[in-house]
Motif scaffolding. Structure first.
Motif, PDB file in Angstrom:
ATOM      1  N   THR A 156       0.813  -1.216   0.000  1.00 10.99           N
ATOM      2  CA  THR A 156       0.000   0.000   0.000  1.00 10.99           C
ATOM      3  C   THR A 156       0.853   1.275   0.000  1.00 10.99           C
ATOM      4  OG1 THR A 156      -1.818  -1.200   0.998  1.00 10.99           O
ATOM      5  CG2 THR A 156      -1.900   1.193   1.156  1.00 10.99           C
ATOM      6  N   LEU A 184       3.891   1.534  -0.823  1.00  9.84           N
ATOM      7  CA  LEU A 184       4.692   1.494  -2.046  1.00  9.84           C
ATOM      8  C   LEU A 184       3.879   2.003  -3.241  1.00  9.84           C
ATOM      9  CD1 LEU A 184       7.416   0.637  -3.114  1.00  9.84           C
ATOM     10  CD2 LEU A 184       6.550  -1.691  -3.361  1.00  9.84           C
ATOM     11  N   THR A 185       2.597   1.619  -3.270  1.00 12.37           N
ATOM     12  CA  THR A 185       1.713   2.077  -4.337  1.00 12.37           C
ATOM     13  C   THR A 185       1.613   3.591  -4.325  1.00 12.37           C
ATOM     14  OG1 THR A 185       0.425   0.070  -4.053  1.00 12.37           O
ATOM     15  CG2 THR A 185      -0.607   1.833  -5.300  1.00 12.37           C
ATOM     16  N   VAL A 186       1.460   4.139  -3.119  1.00 10.56           N
ATOM     17  CA  VAL A 186       1.309   5.593  -3.002  1.00 10.56           C
ATOM     18  C   VAL A 186       2.583   6.296  -3.476  1.00 10.56           C
ATOM     19  CG1 VAL A 186       0.972   7.492  -1.367  1.00 10.56           C
ATOM     20  CG2 VAL A 186      -0.356   5.378  -1.121  1.00 10.56           C
TER      21      VAL A 186
END
Lengths: 511, 128
Positions: free
Chosen positions: A168, A170-172
């Motif tokens: 999560t 990392l996605t941001v």
């Protein structure tokens, strides 16, 4: 109270004086002797004690020794207890006893020779002692094994949870970097662009690391998916090469490709082969300097097909060659380069080994690296074993018992694929409400569904059965059941076990 | 603007905001929801042309949203893309069984996400 380690021997004779003298004769510190003066008394004692041996007088009033033995052999508890009959020579009557196949039987003739009887008793007690030791070891081994499995499962759960939590943020980070980089929120100057590109590249590297960690763990815990089939390697290699062509050209690297037309078809999982090729080419792309060459070759090998990825990069000294296959190995030369996860090569080796091949490195310092892996040539026999082994693997924990279910089309009626899917899923998940059709004894079973209306399905089953009888290693633990589905009709369409059911079409055709 | 409306659902405000920036820059109209109930409500009232749906959201989770929307006449045909950090086989199997069009795992590649969205939307622009 007897010492728990003492072995128990039951002496049966209708004469008390015989019992006493027999006991005296046999007495030893590691054994406890129980005495019975009749068959009934003997049977009662057998209920309460775990016996190592029974010495049984044959000539007794009421119930004679053979009758006692017959009764012993009928009870699960005493079935396997060895018996020594003590008898006057009477060979004819020996045939009245029918329990030989169940447990050991021996004879001692009266008058009893002390030396012979002692040595016979010794042998039986030694056997019992070894048996007890073996059972104890087995229990310990099972406990240790269960503990290890539990720890391993917990580690996998932890990794899965940790990777989910890592994804999560990392996605941001990745998405916001990418938004700025794509100038969605305003223009960038050259330096800003370069900085963010580094950040973005490393987001991808971190994502790759999370994926590799999970992949490696699922392979090591035997839970990874494997679906081997007949593969023509040429298009597989071509696809990967196409993906690297631009990247390498931009980096000023030459890419040479030689796809030998004589390459045999292999038994492999095309997705996994692709993953290995990506790792090897990615590795070469990373380490070969501008002006260097990466060469991909495909040809016939000793056991099937041989894939070679060679480069003229910095190379690795032969003594470090094996270390690149260890997790998170960083060799000196790699310190200056970036981009790897430290797991690509160990993962690749495991992926090749899962498919029955070998991945090896041949390298000299300053002379570049040559990675080679082979894959077994396709044959229907290999496919057959892989088909079942992969199917077992896809559902399974250790210790799972497998049932191969053969649905036979008896009625010829057509049922929709949805109905059949429901039946199978219901059994798989619940295992109760459809037991009128198929009996599943416990939840650890896996169904392997075969579509018998397909060409060659019956010969597939016949050959599978033959292999099971010969004790094929790949099929160990597999149970085989044939079940008629009279009203359910034809297995058809795509099922939950699609990998298994779908593969069958290519199997078993007379070659 | 290309007039397509996308409903983005995620309980992580940062991800949701990033999606809004990305999708609006690509010319889409965007509405957002942070939980399953809000997502269902907006799917009915806003009539989006496509839904980007996280699985691990409060209010029943993404799977329940899909099950609900598939049973409502106005929403049953809306294409749905799961956008999730879950790589678990069970979630993927369930998505396939529900007839969810695409399954994209986080961290995602935004160029690929935009391509996938374009593939799922009809070639012509909606009227109005």
């Amino acid at each position: 109270m007897s010492h728990p380690e003492k072995l128990k021997v039951l002496l049966v004779d209708d004469r008390a004086e015989n019992l006493v003298s027999l006991k005296k004769l046999l007495e030893r510190p590691d054994a406890e002797f129980l005495l019975a003066e009749s068959g009934n008394e003997a049977l009662n004692l057998m209920l309460d004690h775990d016996l190592a041996l029974v010495l049984l007088d044959v000539q007794m009033p009421q119930m004679d020794g053979f009758e006692v033995a017959e009764l012993m052999r009928r009870s699960m508890r005493t079935r396997k207890v060895p018996i020594i009959f003590v008898t006057a020579i009477n060979k004819e009557r020996r045939h009245q006893f029918h329990g030989y196949e169940a447990g050991a039987v021996d004879y001692i003739f009266k008058p009893v020779d002390p030396f012979i009887i002692r040595s016979k008793v010794n042998v039986f007690l030694e056997i019992k002692r070894q048996q007890l030791a073996r059972e104890k070891l087995l229990v310990e081994l099972n406990q240790a094994n269960n503990r290890l499995q539990e720890i391993s499962a917990r580690k996998s759960e932890f990794l899965a949870a940790a990777s989910h939590e890592l994804r999560t943020p990392l996605t941001v980070i990745k998405e916001y970097t990418s938004l700025v980089l794509d100038e969605v929120v305003g223009p960038l100057n050259k330096d800003q662009h370069r900085c963010l590109e580094s950040a973005f590249r490393n987001c991808n590297r971190l994502a790759g690391l999370v994926d590799d960690l999970l992949d490696l763990d699922s392979i090591e815990s035997g839970q990874s998916r494997l679906l081997r089939t007949r593969v023509d390697l040429i298009p597989v290699v071509q696809d990967v090469v196409t993906d690297f062509r631009d990247k390498m050209a931009q980096a000023g690297q030459r890419l040479e490709v030689d796809l030998g037309p004589e390459t045999p078809a292999v038994l492999a999982d095309p997705d996994l082969v692709t993953q290995v090729l990506y790792n090897l080419l990615g590795n070469a792309h990373k380490f070969v300097p501008t002006g260097g060459t990466v060469r991909v070759e495909l040809g016939a090998g000793a056991r099937g097909a041989l894939v070679t990825v060679a480069d003229d990069g910095p190379g690795i000294s032969p003594q470090d060659g094996e270390r690149v296959f260890e997790k998170f190995t960083r060799l000196d030369r790699q310190k200056v380069r970036t981009g790897g996860t430290g797991l690509g090569l160990p993962l690749s080796r495991k992926l090749v080994e899962m498919q029955g091949g070998k991945l090896e490195l041949e390298s000299e310092l300053d002379l570049g690296c040559v990675f080679r892996f082979d894959l077994p040539e396709y044959s229907t026999d290999r496919h057959l074993e892989a088909f079942v082994a992969d199917g077992c693997r896809s559902g399974g924990r250790e210790g799972t018992r497998w049932t191969l279910l053969h649905l036979r089309d008896c009625s010829g009626t057509h049922e929709t694929s949805e109905q059949l899917r429901d039946t199978v899923l219901g059994l798989f998940r619940v295992g109760e409400d459809r037991t009128d059709r198929i009996t599943i004894e416990d939840e650890h079973r896996q169904l392997v569904l075969l579509r018998t209306e397909r060409d060659g399905a019956l010969s597939f089953l016949a050959r599978l059965q033959e292999k099971l009888e010969r004790g094929s290693e790949a099929l160990r633990g597999l149970e085989f059941a044939i079940q008629d589905l009279d009203s359910a009709g034809k297995p058809e369409g795509t099922l939950c076990f699609q990998p298994l059911a779908g593969e069958l079409e290519t199997l078993g055709r007379p070659s | 603007m290309n007039n397509w409306k996308i409903l983005a659902v995620d309980d992580e405000p940062d991800i949701l905001h990033g999606l809004v920036l990305r999708l609006e820059a690509a010319g889409y109209e965007v509405c957002t929801a942070a939980d399953g109930l809000e997502a269902t409500r907006l799917a009915i009232s806003e009539k989006p042309d496509l839904i980007l749906l996280d699985i691990g959201i409060p209010g029943g989770g993404g799977h329940m949203v899909v099950d609900r929307l598939r049973n409502i006449e106005q929403t049953c045909a809306i294409p749905i893309i799961y956008l999730t950090a879950s790589t678990g086989g069970e979630d993927i199997r369930r998505a396939l069984a529900q007839g969810v069009q695409r399954y994209i795992t986080k961290p995602f590649d935004s160029a690929q996400l935009l391509r996938t969205i374009a593939e799922l939307l009809p070639a012509s622009c909606p009227t109005g």
